[in-house]
Design a protein around this motif. Sequence first.
Motif, PDB file in Angstrom:
ATOM      1  N   ALA A 103       1.409   2.985  17.161  1.00  4.24           N
ATOM      2  CA  ALA A 103       0.737   1.870  17.331  1.00  4.24           C
ATOM      3  C   ALA A 103       0.247   1.828  18.754  1.00  4.24           C
ATOM      4  O   ALA A 103      -0.892   1.263  18.991  1.00  4.24           O
ATOM      5  N   THR A 104       1.038   2.191  19.839  1.00  9.13           N
ATOM      6  CA  THR A 104       0.497   2.197  21.043  1.00  9.13           C
ATOM      7  C   THR A 104      -0.861   3.133  21.470  1.00  9.13           C
ATOM      8  O   THR A 104      -1.599   2.788  22.175  1.00  9.13           O
ATOM      9  N   ASN A 129       5.344   2.511   7.218  1.00 13.17           N
ATOM     10  CA  ASN A 129       6.720   2.109   7.369  1.00 13.17           C
ATOM     11  C   ASN A 129       7.185   1.733   8.490  1.00 13.17           C
ATOM     12  O   ASN A 129       7.936   0.694   8.901  1.00 13.17           O
ATOM     13  N   ASN A 130       6.866   2.831   9.430  1.00 12.01           N
ATOM     14  CA  ASN A 130       7.688   2.695  10.932  1.00 12.01           C
ATOM     15  C   ASN A 130       6.551   2.025  11.814  1.00 12.01           C
ATOM     16  O   ASN A 130       7.047   1.925  12.802  1.00 12.01           O
ATOM     17  N   ILE A 131       5.418   1.823  11.409  1.00 16.19           N
ATOM     18  CA  ILE A 131       4.457   1.078  12.269  1.00 16.19           C
ATOM     19  C   ILE A 131       4.268  -0.375  12.371  1.00 16.19           C
ATOM     20  O   ILE A 131       4.356  -0.999  13.099  1.00 16.19           O
ATOM     21  N   ASN A 132       4.971  -0.968  10.827  1.00 18.44           N
ATOM     22  CA  ASN A 132       5.133  -2.121  10.778  1.00 18.44           C
ATOM     23  C   ASN A 132       6.125  -2.819  11.451  1.00 18.44           C
ATOM     24  O   ASN A 132       7.384  -2.214  11.818  1.00 18.44           O
ATOM     25  N   LYS A 137       1.500  -6.656  11.405  1.00 15.95           N
ATOM     26  CA  LYS A 137       1.434  -6.253   9.823  1.00 15.95           C
ATOM     27  C   LYS A 137       0.187  -5.319   9.889  1.00 15.95           C
ATOM     28  O   LYS A 137      -0.795  -5.582  10.239  1.00 15.95           O
ATOM     29  N   PHE A 138       0.698  -4.141   9.494  1.00 14.28           N
ATOM     30  CA  PHE A 138      -0.305  -3.040   9.413  1.00 14.28           C
ATOM     31  C   PHE A 138      -0.517  -2.439   7.815  1.00 14.28           C
ATOM     32  O   PHE A 138       0.518  -1.989   7.262  1.00 14.28           O
ATOM     33  N   VAL A 139      -1.573  -2.939   7.357  1.00 18.48           N
ATOM     34  CA  VAL A 139      -1.913  -2.775   6.072  1.00 18.48           C
ATOM     35  C   VAL A 139      -2.426  -1.315   5.700  1.00 18.48           C
ATOM     36  O   VAL A 139      -2.256  -0.502   5.157  1.00 18.48           O
ATOM     37  N   GLY A 140      -3.575  -1.025   6.997  1.00 22.06           N
ATOM     38  CA  GLY A 140      -4.021   0.378   6.832  1.00 22.06           C
ATOM     39  C   GLY A 140      -4.974   0.434   8.026  1.00 22.06           C
ATOM     40  O   GLY A 140      -5.430  -0.680   8.592  1.00 22.06           O
ATOM     41  N   HIS A 141      -5.593   1.432   8.502  1.00 17.97           N
ATOM     42  CA  HIS A 141      -6.575   1.648   9.535  1.00 17.97           C
ATOM     43  C   HIS A 141      -7.794   0.783   9.375  1.00 17.97           C
ATOM     44  O   HIS A 141      -8.201   0.120  10.106  1.00 17.97           O
ATOM     45  N   THR A 142      -8.210   0.632   7.981  1.00 22.49           N
ATOM     46  CA  THR A 142      -9.478  -0.054   7.720  1.00 22.49           C
ATOM     47  C   THR A 142      -9.389  -1.346   8.007  1.00 22.49           C
ATOM     48  O   THR A 142     -10.199  -1.974   8.740  1.00 22.49           O
TER      49      THR A 142
END
Length: 341
Positions: A103-104, A129-132, A137-142
């Motif tokens: 994430a960073t 799983n581990n970036i959320n 809230k991370f659904v995807g890069h897009t």
Amino acid sequence: MNPRKNKPVIGISIGDINGVGPEVTLKALLDSRLQKLITPVIYAHGKIITFYRKQLELEEFNFMQIKNIDEVHHKKINVINVTDESPEVIPGVETQEAGKMAATALDAAINDLKEGKIDGLVTAPLNKNNINSPERKFVGHTEYLSDAFGAKESLMFLVAEDIRVGLVTGHLPLKQIAANITAENIKKKLDIMLQSLQLDFGIGKPRVAVLGLNPHAGEDGLLGDEEEKVIKPVIRDYKDKGHLVFGPYSADGFFGMMHQKKFDGVLAMYHDQGLIPFKSLAFETGVNFTAGLPIVRTSPDHGTAYNIAGKKIADEGSMRAAILQAYDIIKNRGDWESEED
């Protein structure tokens, strides 16, 4: 962004450091062709790169650590330390520390992209799983990049040499797909695809195939009415406006007969309908491109692949293709000019 001279500066966010992202990144950047075309900047930590350099026995991989993008060296592979301390690298193991690192690194690259200090971004695979976290809230890069750059609409566009597949719906549960197959949504994605094929891929009059939602494209209403009520009227509307848009096609027959080779782009209705055939046909060279953004972002079309991380067997073909695709799109958009111009 004003046109830049020298080589395009392309950032690479390291993704999950315990997956195959670091391995495919290092292997891809060893390609002498890439080093002649671009200036790579890896957003990670020097200790992570050193770990994999040793683990993978890539003694010929040399890099230069820089404090920030302003110190970029155009004849080197650059690495920016996005954290003061590097988390422990444990290939093949999902850890919260690796998620925070991913994430960073991504956020640091996005900041430099927003400031116009890099010309494009290639994102190595990460683990949702581990970036959320409660704060993120991370659904995807897009979706994340679309939000970061204020884009109301974007298109997940999977591209390879002879196949380009875009999606009307992306990371959406299957039970919600039919309700989201509306004329408005299809038109939004078609507009982005047609514009991207012209702007990003240099195709003057693109031919686009639209897939149906239901088996056999609805069988004239017998297996569903979305084709008759929604998809066909949209296609007629685009044809009336002079666009080369065709369909709806039954997805199984379309790809089974390799009809994608007759078109510049294929618009699929949902994630698996488009990505299963795409990855079956172009897994080692496929690229995920986010069309419709003011910036250039690509990524390899595979995930973290924990099961082979650190084992020296990950194929770097998709990462190499992602970097080359970013370079090509930057050139096509006119955001970069060579020193000879």
